[in-house]
Scaffold this active site. Structure first.
Site, PDB file in Angstrom:
ATOM      1  N   ASP A  46       0.958  -1.062  -0.020  1.00 19.75           N
ATOM      2  CA  ASP A  46       0.164   0.099  -0.035  1.00 19.75           C
ATOM      3  C   ASP A  46       0.935   1.255   0.014  1.00 19.75           C
ATOM      4  O   ASP A  46       2.147   1.355   0.337  1.00 19.75           O
ATOM      5  CB  ASP A  46      -0.996  -0.068   1.459  1.00 19.75           C
ATOM      6  CG  ASP A  46      -1.849   1.179   1.372  1.00 19.75           C
ATOM      7  OD1 ASP A  46      -2.488   1.516   0.343  1.00 19.75           O
ATOM      8  OD2 ASP A  46      -1.437   1.857   2.537  1.00 19.75           O
ATOM      9  N   ASP A  89      -0.338   5.137   0.698  1.00 18.44           N
ATOM     10  CA  ASP A  89      -0.549   6.149   1.994  1.00 18.44           C
ATOM     11  C   ASP A  89      -0.567   5.437   3.105  1.00 18.44           C
ATOM     12  O   ASP A  89      -1.288   4.640   3.248  1.00 18.44           O
ATOM     13  CB  ASP A  89      -1.800   6.777   1.729  1.00 18.44           C
ATOM     14  CG  ASP A  89      -1.941   7.660   0.275  1.00 18.44           C
ATOM     15  OD1 ASP A  89      -1.144   8.372   0.133  1.00 18.44           O
ATOM     16  OD2 ASP A  89      -2.657   7.187  -0.527  1.00 18.44           O
ATOM     17  N   ASP A 100      -1.637  -0.845   5.986  1.00 19.51           N
ATOM     18  CA  ASP A 100      -1.797  -0.253   7.111  1.00 19.51           C
ATOM     19  C   ASP A 100      -3.347  -0.449   7.650  1.00 19.51           C
ATOM     20  O   ASP A 100      -3.640   0.370   8.657  1.00 19.51           O
ATOM     21  CB  ASP A 100      -1.570   1.120   7.107  1.00 19.51           C
ATOM     22  CG  ASP A 100      -2.018   2.122   6.145  1.00 19.51           C
ATOM     23  OD1 ASP A 100      -2.371   1.450   4.922  1.00 19.51           O
ATOM     24  OD2 ASP A 100      -2.436   3.091   6.644  1.00 19.51           O
TER      25      ASP A 100
END
Length: 243
Positions: free
Chosen positions: A8, A10, A175
Site C-alpha cells: 500500500d 499512503d 496499514d
C-alpha cells in the site's frame, strides 16, 4: 520466502496525511465551509480522494453520506480537489523509516515489488516520484487503473499474473482493514504496520496475519533471518468478521 511483495502507499510507504488533509480543507474553504481537524480527515483516508471528500463534505454541510454520493456536483468537486492536490501532493509528505532500505534489499534479492493503492494514478506516481521511489515498483496499480480497486481482489490478481507468482509466494503489506480484507479476498498473506491510517481503529483489532513494527521485518523475512523478531503474529479464526 516471497517472490512478490505488494505495498500500500499512503500510511505504509509514505506519510501523506498532511497533504491530503490540507487539500480537503482547501476544497471546503473554496466553497465556503470551515476547515476540519486533520485528525478527523486522517480517519477518512484509504478509500480514495472521492470518498474522502464525500465524508468531508457530508460533515461540513450536514448532508447525509448517501445524499452527497448522489449529488450531481461530485465531479466538479473532484476537479477542484485535483487542482489543489497537484500543488499539495508531496509538499509535506515523508517516507516512513526503513522503507527505502527495505525496498533496496528486496530488489537486490530479485523479489518483485508492486504498489497497490486506492489513490488516483496521477497522484500516486507524483508521490513516488517526489520521493524517488518510482523505480522500485512494477506495476503501480492505482484506484483508477483497473475496473475495481481494493478490497476487491482484482488488483492483487493482476500483480500475480504480471509477475507469474502464486498467491502463496506473495505478500501484501499495508496499514488498514482495507488491506487486510484485500489479502483475504485474494488468498495472499497480509502484514500490517501500526503507524498508518485505519479510521481510528487499532490495526491489531482487525486480525492481520502479522503486525510488524516497520518494513525492516519484511527484509529480515526475505533474508531468512526473521528469528527472534519482536513483531507480533496475529492468530485469526476462520469465523473472523470484518468491520
Amino acid at each position: 520466502m516471497f517472490d512478490l511483495v505488494m505495498f500500500d502507499l499512503d500510511g505504509t510507504l509514505v506519510d501523506t496525511a498532511t497533504d491530503i488533509a490540507n487539500t480537503a480543507n482547501d476544497v471546503l474553504e473554496s466553497i465556503g465551509y470551515a476547515p476540519l481537524p486533520h485528525a478527523q480527515l486522517r480517519n477518512w483516508i484509504g478509500h480514495g480522494s472521492r470518498e474522502l471528500m464525500v465524508h468531508a463534505y457530508s460533515h461540513a454541510s450536514g448532508a447525509s453520506l448517501d445524499a452527497v454520493r448522489r449529488c450531481a456536483g461530485g465531479d466538479s468537486l473532484m476537479e477542484v480537489f485535483s487542482r489543489f492536490h497537484a500543488q499539495r501532493c508531496g509538499q509535506h509528505s515523508r517516507v516512513f523509516p526503513q522503507v527505502r532500505e527495505t525496498l533496496q534489499i528486496l530488489l537486490d534479492l530479485g523479489i518483485g515489488l508492486a504498489v497497490l493503492t486506492n489513490k488516483e494514478t496521477r497522484f500516486a506516481r507524483l508521490v513516488l516520484e517526489r520521493h524517488q521511489l518510482q523505480d522500485f515498483f512494477d506495476p503501480v496499480i492505482a484506484g483508477d487503473t483497473l475496473t475495481a480497486r481494493k478490497p476487491d481482489p482484482l488488483p492483487v490478481m493482476h500483480c500475480l499474473r504480471e509477475h507469474g507468482v502464486e498467491p502463496r509466494r506473495a505478500l501484501l503489506v499495508g496499514d488498514s482493514t482495507i488491506d487486510i480484507i484485500t489479502g483475504r479476498n485474494s488468498g495472499v498473506r497480509c502484514w500490517v504496520v501500526p503507524y498508518g491510517y485505519n479510521g481510528g481503529v487499532p490495526i491489531r483489532d482487525c486480525a492481520p496475519d502479522r503486525l510488524i513494527d516497520d518494513l525492516s521485518s519484511v527484509a529480515r523475512a526475505a533474508q531468512g533471518c526473521d528469528a527472534g523478531s519482536t513483531d507480533s503474529p496475529i492468530q485469526h479464526e476462520e469465523t473472523a468478521s470484518w468491520p
